[in-house]
Design a protein around this motif. Structure first.
Motif, short mmCIF file in Angstrom:
data_model
loop_
_atom_site.label_atom_id
_atom_site.label_comp_id
_atom_site.label_asym_id
_atom_site.label_seq_id
_atom_site.Cartn_x
_atom_site.Cartn_y
_atom_site.Cartn_z
N ALA A 191 0.84 -1.21 0.00
CA ALA A 191 0.00 0.00 0.00
C ALA A 191 0.87 1.25 0.00
O ALA A 191 0.58 2.22 -0.72
N GLN A 192 1.93 1.24 0.78
CA GLN A 192 2.83 2.39 0.81
C GLN A 192 3.55 2.56 -0.52
O GLN A 192 3.93 3.67 -0.88
N GLU A 193 3.73 1.46 -1.25
CA GLU A 193 4.37 1.54 -2.56
C GLU A 193 3.42 2.08 -3.63
O GLU A 193 3.85 2.49 -4.69
N GLY A 194 2.10 2.07 -3.34
CA GLY A 194 1.14 2.66 -4.27
C GLY A 194 0.22 1.70 -4.98
O GLY A 194 -0.52 2.11 -5.87
N PHE A 195 0.18 0.42 -4.58
CA PHE A 195 -0.70 -0.55 -5.23
C PHE A 195 -2.12 -0.42 -4.68
O PHE A 195 -2.36 -0.62 -3.49
N LYS A 196 -3.05 -0.09 -5.55
CA LYS A 196 -4.39 0.27 -5.13
C LYS A 196 -5.17 -0.88 -4.50
O LYS A 196 -5.93 -0.69 -3.56
N MET A 197 -5.04 -2.09 -5.03
CA MET A 197 -5.76 -3.21 -4.44
C MET A 197 -5.28 -3.45 -3.02
O MET A 197 -6.08 -3.72 -2.12
N SER A 198 -3.98 -3.33 -2.80
CA SER A 198 -3.43 -3.49 -1.45
C SER A 198 -3.92 -2.37 -0.53
O SER A 198 -4.22 -2.61 0.65
N GLN A 199 -4.02 -1.16 -1.05
CA GLN A 199 -4.52 -0.05 -0.26
C GLN A 199 -5.97 -0.28 0.16
O GLN A 199 -6.34 -0.03 1.31
N ALA A 200 -6.79 -0.77 -0.78
CA ALA A 200 -8.20 -1.02 -0.47
C ALA A 200 -8.33 -2.12 0.57
O ALA A 200 -9.14 -2.03 1.51
N ARG A 201 -7.54 -3.17 0.43
CA ARG A 201 -7.61 -4.28 1.38
C ARG A 201 -7.15 -3.84 2.76
O ARG A 201 -7.73 -4.23 3.79
N LEU A 202 -6.11 -3.04 2.81
CA LEU A 202 -5.62 -2.55 4.09
C LEU A 202 -6.67 -1.66 4.74
O LEU A 202 -6.91 -1.74 5.96
N GLY A 203 -7.32 -0.80 3.96
CA GLY A 203 -8.38 0.04 4.50
C GLY A 203 -9.53 -0.78 5.06
O GLY A 203 -10.10 -0.44 6.11
N TYR A 204 -9.87 -1.88 4.37
CA TYR A 204 -10.95 -2.75 4.83
C TYR A 204 -10.57 -3.43 6.15
O TYR A 204 -11.41 -3.57 7.05
N ILE A 205 -9.31 -3.83 6.26
CA ILE A 205 -8.85 -4.44 7.51
C ILE A 205 -8.98 -3.46 8.67
O ILE A 205 -9.43 -3.81 9.77
N TYR A 206 -8.61 -2.19 8.45
CA TYR A 206 -8.75 -1.18 9.49
C TYR A 206 -10.22 -0.87 9.78
O TYR A 206 -10.59 -0.61 10.92
N GLN A 207 -11.05 -0.89 8.77
CA GLN A 207 -12.47 -0.61 8.97
C GLN A 207 -13.13 -1.66 9.84
O GLN A 207 -13.92 -1.34 10.73
N LYS A 208 -12.80 -2.93 9.60
CA LYS A 208 -13.46 -4.03 10.31
C LYS A 208 -12.67 -4.53 11.53
O LYS A 208 -13.20 -5.27 12.33
N GLY A 209 -11.40 -4.15 11.63
CA GLY A 209 -10.59 -4.65 12.74
C GLY A 209 -10.29 -6.12 12.59
O GLY A 209 -10.51 -6.91 13.52
N LEU A 210 -9.74 -6.52 11.45
CA LEU A 210 -9.49 -7.93 11.15
C LEU A 210 -8.06 -8.34 11.51
O LEU A 210 -7.15 -7.51 11.52
N GLY A 211 -7.88 -9.62 11.79
CA GLY A 211 -6.54 -10.16 12.02
C GLY A 211 -5.83 -9.59 13.22
O GLY A 211 -4.60 -9.50 13.24
N GLY A 212 -6.60 -9.19 14.23
CA GLY A 212 -5.97 -8.63 15.42
C GLY A 212 -5.58 -7.18 15.29
O GLY A 212 -5.00 -6.60 16.20
N VAL A 213 -5.90 -6.57 14.14
CA VAL A 213 -5.59 -5.14 13.93
C VAL A 213 -6.71 -4.31 14.53
O VAL A 213 -7.89 -4.57 14.30
N GLU A 214 -6.35 -3.32 15.31
CA GLU A 214 -7.35 -2.48 15.96
C GLU A 214 -8.05 -1.61 14.93
O GLU A 214 -7.43 -1.09 14.00
N ARG A 215 -9.36 -1.47 15.07
CA ARG A 215 -10.12 -0.60 14.17
C ARG A 215 -9.59 0.83 14.26
O ARG A 215 -9.32 1.33 15.34
N ASP A 216 -9.45 1.44 13.10
CA ASP A 216 -8.93 2.80 13.05
C ASP A 216 -9.61 3.51 11.89
O ASP A 216 -9.29 3.27 10.73
N TRP A 217 -10.56 4.39 12.18
CA TRP A 217 -11.35 5.00 11.12
C TRP A 217 -10.51 5.96 10.29
O TRP A 217 -10.76 6.13 9.09
#
Length: 231
Positions: free
Chosen positions: A96-122
């Motif tokens: 995502a930091q490199e600029g790949f959009k699919m990775s950015q969207a997936r990372l955003g979804y993980i933060y939105q839902k709080g998946l994989g032990g990652v804390e939700r961060d709006w």
């Protein structure tokens, strides 16, 4: 007294926005799929997310950085599709930091839902989903962000736009040197998104001796079906 009242009002706005981003907890059947490949290795990436980079970015990215970026994108997508979000997370951060959009969207979804032990961060959720949907992006990413944005209270939209502007300035195409384009297979509705480093052409030769991958892994929209996850 006025300062305390303003601070309390701002805190309420943040809570309202966080709740609005958590609407629709059931995953949509967007069905964006990507070609599955086995990762090269299962090494752990040690990454400090969203590092603030000061000074000018190198004008030309080296082949090692390019290959590592593609590797992070592929491995992040591989684990994400398996719903192994904890393993996918560090790779998605790097890609995502490199600029790949699919990775950015997936990372955003993980933060939105709080998946994989990652804390939700709006803040990170809207930042990554917003930059993923900016400029040329996959229709399903853009539609997902459009639907999510519609749930954000109007009084918070200016704040959200400021967050997205900051993410675009740091992780958008112009900042990262990664360009994405969209095309559709002849006679079908299937959309393909290809993201690539602008600098990789400097290292290609007819034999492709550096092994830079020609096939884009983030590919097409399919029928997600029941229980599918976006992106």
């Amino acid at each position: 007294m006025t300062s305390a009242r303003n601070s309390s009002k701002f805190s309420i706005l943040l809570v309202v926005l966080a709740l609005s981003l958590n609407l629709g907890t059931k995953a949509q059947s967007d069905g964006i799929s990507e070609e599955t490949i086995a990762p090269r290795t299962d090494r752990e990436y040690q990454i400090e997310e969203e590092l603030i980079v000061r000074g000018e970015q190198d004008r030309l990215k080296g082949p090692r950085q390019i290959l590592r970026g593609y590797d992070a994108r592929n491995m992040g997508g591989y684990y994400y599709k398996l719903r192994l979000y904890e393993k996918a997370y560090p790779y998605l951060v790097e890609a995502a930091q490199e600029g790949f959009k699919m990775s950015q969207a997936r990372l955003g979804y993980i933060y939105q839902k709080g998946l994989g032990g990652v804390e939700r961060d709006w803040v990170k959720a809207v930042g990554w989903l917003g930059v993923a949907a900016s400029r040329k992006s996959h229709p399903e990413i853009m539609n997902y962000w459009k639907d999510l944005r519609a749930k954000i209270p109007e009084q918070n939209l200016a704040m959200v736009e400021d967050i997205i502007e900051e993410y675009v300035s740091r992780y958008g195409s112009e900042a990262t040197g990664v360009t994405c384009d969209i095309n559709r297979s002849a006679g079908t509705h299937i959309a393909h998104m290809r993201c690539f480093y602008d600098d990789e052409i400097e290292y290609r030769d007819p034999a492709d001796t550096l092994g830079i991958p020609q096939v884009e892994i983030d590919t097409s929209v399919g029928s997600g079906g029941v229980g599918s996850i976006p992106f």
